[in-house]
Scaffold this motif. Structure first.
Motif, PDB file in Angstrom:
ATOM      1  N   ALA A 123      11.503  -4.276   8.214  1.00  2.62           N
ATOM      2  CA  ALA A 123      11.196  -5.665   7.763  1.00  2.62           C
ATOM      3  C   ALA A 123       9.893  -6.980   8.709  1.00  2.62           C
ATOM      4  N   SER A 124       8.308  -5.792   8.822  1.00  8.02           N
ATOM      5  CA  SER A 124       7.870  -6.123   9.648  1.00  8.02           C
ATOM      6  C   SER A 124       7.450  -8.040  10.000  1.00  8.02           C
ATOM      7  N   ALA A 125       7.895  -8.429   8.751  1.00  8.01           N
ATOM      8  CA  ALA A 125       8.336 -10.197   9.163  1.00  8.01           C
ATOM      9  C   ALA A 125       8.560 -10.341  10.312  1.00  8.01           C
ATOM     10  N   GLY A 126      10.080  -9.474  10.666  1.00  8.07           N
ATOM     11  CA  GLY A 126      11.232 -10.462  12.217  1.00  8.07           C
ATOM     12  C   GLY A 126      10.272  -9.789  12.898  1.00  8.07           C
ATOM     13  N   GLY A 127       9.281  -8.816  13.117  1.00  9.98           N
ATOM     14  CA  GLY A 127       8.698  -7.991  14.737  1.00  9.98           C
ATOM     15  C   GLY A 127       8.165  -7.096  13.988  1.00  9.98           C
ATOM     16  N   PRO A 128       6.762  -7.347  13.927  1.00 11.70           N
ATOM     17  CA  PRO A 128       6.195  -5.883  13.575  1.00 11.70           C
ATOM     18  C   PRO A 128       6.649  -4.769  15.071  1.00 11.70           C
ATOM     19  N   ALA A 129       6.057  -5.228  16.894  1.00 13.89           N
ATOM     20  CA  ALA A 129       6.713  -4.313  17.366  1.00 13.89           C
ATOM     21  C   ALA A 129       7.978  -3.210  16.886  1.00 13.89           C
ATOM     22  N   VAL A 130       9.125  -4.091  16.435  1.00 12.58           N
ATOM     23  CA  VAL A 130       9.984  -3.345  15.872  1.00 12.58           C
ATOM     24  C   VAL A 130       9.767  -2.812  15.264  1.00 12.58           C
ATOM     25  N   SER A 131       9.600  -3.088  14.482  1.00 12.73           N
ATOM     26  CA  SER A 131       9.461  -2.143  13.097  1.00 12.73           C
ATOM     27  C   SER A 131       8.189  -0.404  12.970  1.00 12.73           C
ATOM     28  N   SER A 132       7.602  -0.716  14.478  1.00  6.60           N
ATOM     29  CA  SER A 132       7.193   0.142  14.551  1.00  6.60           C
ATOM     30  C   SER A 132       7.893   0.930  15.796  1.00  6.60           C
ATOM     31  N   THR A 133       7.965   0.168  16.483  1.00 10.68           N
ATOM     32  CA  THR A 133       8.986   1.208  17.298  1.00 10.68           C
ATOM     33  C   THR A 133      10.340   2.566  16.832  1.00 10.68           C
ATOM     34  N   VAL A 134      11.115   1.340  15.879  1.00 14.05           N
ATOM     35  CA  VAL A 134      12.009   2.119  15.132  1.00 14.05           C
ATOM     36  C   VAL A 134      11.168   3.244  14.331  1.00 14.05           C
ATOM     37  N   GLN A 146      13.829  18.464  11.103  1.00 12.49           N
ATOM     38  CA  GLN A 146      13.177  19.109  10.150  1.00 12.49           C
ATOM     39  C   GLN A 146      12.911  18.715   9.207  1.00 12.49           C
ATOM     40  N   ARG A 147      12.567  17.361   8.510  1.00 12.48           N
ATOM     41  CA  ARG A 147      12.551  16.334   7.500  1.00 12.48           C
ATOM     42  C   ARG A 147      11.807  15.693   7.686  1.00 12.48           C
ATOM     43  N   GLN A 148      10.931  14.705   7.002  1.00 11.29           N
ATOM     44  CA  GLN A 148       9.625  14.006   7.016  1.00 11.29           C
ATOM     45  C   GLN A 148      10.386  12.481   6.343  1.00 11.29           C
ATOM     46  N   VAL A 149       9.880  11.293   7.356  1.00 10.56           N
ATOM     47  CA  VAL A 149       9.791  10.131   7.206  1.00 10.56           C
ATOM     48  C   VAL A 149       9.118   9.541   6.947  1.00 10.56           C
ATOM     49  N   THR A 150       9.335   8.666   5.425  1.00 15.29           N
ATOM     50  CA  THR A 150       8.222   7.409   4.681  1.00 15.29           C
ATOM     51  C   THR A 150       8.527   6.332   5.430  1.00 15.29           C
ATOM     52  N   VAL A 151       7.572   5.160   5.059  1.00 16.91           N
ATOM     53  CA  VAL A 151       7.838   4.037   6.404  1.00 16.91           C
ATOM     54  C   VAL A 151       7.671   2.740   4.431  1.00 16.91           C
ATOM     55  N   THR A 152       9.069   2.064   4.077  1.00 12.54           N
ATOM     56  CA  THR A 152       8.690   0.800   2.799  1.00 12.54           C
ATOM     57  C   THR A 152       8.963   0.010   4.186  1.00 12.54           C
ATOM     58  N   ASP A 153       8.015  -1.231   4.163  1.00 11.49           N
ATOM     59  CA  ASP A 153       8.388  -2.092   4.107  1.00 11.49           C
ATOM     60  C   ASP A 153       8.657  -3.023   3.652  1.00 11.49           C
ATOM     61  N   ILE A 154      10.266  -3.934   3.382  1.00 13.86           N
ATOM     62  CA  ILE A 154      10.627  -3.828   2.133  1.00 13.86           C
ATOM     63  C   ILE A 154       9.851  -6.178   2.196  1.00 13.86           C
ATOM     64  N   ARG A 155       9.487  -6.443   3.841  1.00 11.12           N
ATOM     65  CA  ARG A 155       9.282  -7.950   4.149  1.00 11.12           C
ATOM     66  C   ARG A 155       7.844  -8.106   5.262  1.00 11.12           C
ATOM     67  N   PRO A 156       6.943  -8.009   4.938  1.00 14.97           N
ATOM     68  CA  PRO A 156       6.400  -8.102   5.861  1.00 14.97           C
ATOM     69  C   PRO A 156       5.671  -9.392   5.081  1.00 14.97           C
ATOM     70  N   PRO A 157       4.786  -9.907   6.713  1.00 13.63           N
ATOM     71  CA  PRO A 157       4.478 -10.916   6.536  1.00 13.63           C
ATOM     72  C   PRO A 157       3.572 -11.561   5.734  1.00 13.63           C
ATOM     73  N   ASP A 158       3.436 -12.964   5.500  1.00 17.89           N
ATOM     74  CA  ASP A 158       2.429 -13.197   4.414  1.00 17.89           C
ATOM     75  C   ASP A 158       0.741 -12.537   4.768  1.00 17.89           C
ATOM     76  N   PRO A 159      -0.197 -12.411   4.185  1.00 18.70           N
ATOM     77  CA  PRO A 159      -1.611 -12.030   4.983  1.00 18.70           C
ATOM     78  C   PRO A 159      -2.270 -12.992   5.924  1.00 18.70           C
ATOM     79  N   SER A 160      -1.772 -14.093   5.382  1.00 18.67           N
ATOM     80  CA  SER A 160      -2.622 -15.272   6.416  1.00 18.67           C
ATOM     81  C   SER A 160      -2.081 -15.229   7.387  1.00 18.67           C
ATOM     82  N   ASP A 161      -0.482 -14.509   7.781  1.00 15.37           N
ATOM     83  CA  ASP A 161      -0.023 -15.216   9.038  1.00 15.37           C
ATOM     84  C   ASP A 161       0.042 -13.173  10.167  1.00 15.37           C
ATOM     85  N   GLY A 162      -0.786 -12.817   9.940  1.00 16.89           N
ATOM     86  CA  GLY A 162      -1.777 -11.651  10.473  1.00 16.89           C
ATOM     87  C   GLY A 162      -0.379 -11.117  10.980  1.00 16.89           C
ATOM     88  N   ARG A 163       0.110 -11.029  12.494  1.00 13.42           N
ATOM     89  CA  ARG A 163       1.444  -9.993  12.923  1.00 13.42           C
ATOM     90  C   ARG A 163       2.314 -11.112  12.521  1.00 13.42           C
TER      91      ARG A 163
END
Length: 351
Positions: A123-134, A146-163
């Motif tokens: 949930a990058s709305a809580g802090g994009p830096a934490v989400s990208s680090t995790v 030997q597995r892959q991972v896809t990232v799903t952001d279930i609560r991103p910031p609003d588009p007008s809220d930048g990062r």
């Protein structure tokens, strides 16, 4: 012996350089400049110290996987060097999403037992830096399996809220207004109010200012800029409380310490409070000192309340509300008591 003609000014005696220097630079003035230098260096130390090397520490993460894989993944995550994450089990994806949205955890790994690609919920709305680090940590761990991972952001910031930084900058603006308003009233009417009634009047004026300031900030970020929408009244309340908490604390420090109290307020709210507030880098990425103090200072408490109110339905805000209320209440009481004690001391000296 000649005398000056009528209507002419007597010559002004020339003063030596040392005499002029003493008049221009009083001991009090030099002491205040030294204090400003200390604040300046403290500002550099605090901001660079907090931000120069963000490192994750015990970021809460949930793991959804069948047994015994769940325990193996949790043990592997918790055994990582430096303890970047603190993993726990979740029964299913629904529970993992709930834990993220109520701010119990910052991310969740959902293992797909039928395939080789797992999902990382953030949930990058809580802090994009934490989400990208995790996400980086998850990719590294999954590669060893030997597995892959896809990232799903279930609560991103609003588009007008930048990062997702609008919450922090809104709080920053409110906070600056709070201590500057208190400082200006102190400069105009004396840093130490003459008596409790005058202190009460000053606090009442700052309370009115806080209500107007909270309203102004809410108007700017909601209907004007559209950065933090849908929570106008709660934001107004948060802003009013935050501004008054900072202003009342500044008045209390001024009453106790005089003009030096303004410097102490800047030290608390700007030098220490801003870098530890969880704005650019949320708390789990900050060094230990800033991580420890952030939640106890108004910038950190205010950022938590605004961000979690706007994006997470107000979850995990109770402690931050109490922190802001505590600063407001203690600042008010200390300011009134200190002015009463100073008034009593002045009266005894006069008699």
């Amino acid at each position: 012996m000649s005398t000056p003609a009528l209507g002419t000014a007597s010559p002004v005696p020339r003063r030596g350089f040392l005499a002029e220097l003493r008049d221009a630079l009083s001991v009090r003035g030099v002491a205040l400049v030294v204090g400003v230098l200390a604040l300046q260096l403290g500002f550099v130390l605090s901001y660079v110290g907090a931000f120069h090397s963000p490192t994750p520490h015990r970021v809460p993460v949930a793991v959804v996987a069948p047994e015994p894989a769940a325990h193996q993944i949790i043990d592997q995550l918790n055994a990582l060097d430096g303890e970047p994450v603190r993993a726990r089990a979740a029964s299913d994806e629904h529970e993992a999403r709930t834990l993220i949205l109520d701010r119990t955890v910052d991310a969740a790994v959902v293992v797909d037992p039928r395939g080789s690609t797992d999902t990382l919920l953030v949930a990058s709305a809580g802090g994009p830096a934490v989400s990208s680090t995790v996400a980086q940590i998850a990719e590294r761990v999954e590669s060893t399996r030997q597995r892959q991972v896809t990232v799903t952001d279930i609560r991103p910031p609003d588009p007008s809220d930048g990062r997702g930084l609008s919450s922090f900058y809104l709080v920053l603006g409110w906070m600056i207004g709070g201590y500057l308003a208190a400082a200006i009233l102190g400069i105009a009417g004396g840093a130490r109010p003459a008596n409790p009634p005058r202190t009460l009047v000053r606090l009442a004026a700052l309370a009115v200012y806080a209500v107007v300031s909270g309203l102004g900030g809410a108007i700017l970020v909601d209907p004007v800029l559209g950065a933090l929408t849908g929570h106008f009244v709660p934001l107004w309340i948060v802003g009013a409380l935050l501004v008054y908490a900072v202003a009342a604390t500044t008045v209390a420090l001024q009453t106790l310490l005089g003009i030096i109290g303004v410097g102490v307020a800047i030290l608390l709210f700007v030098v220490l409070g801003n870098p530890s507030a969880g704005g650019a880098y949320p708390t789990p990425l900050l060094p230990p000192f800033w991580r420890a103090i952030g939640g106890w200072l108004p910038p950190g408490a205010g950022t938590t309340v605004v961000r979690n109110t706007v994006y997470f339905s107000g979850h995990a805000t109770a402690g931050a509300w109490w922190i802001l209320a505590g600063y407001a209440a203690v600042g008010t009481v200390v300011a009134l008591l200190a002015s009463a004690l100073l008034r009593g001391r002045s009266w005894r000296v006069a008699t």
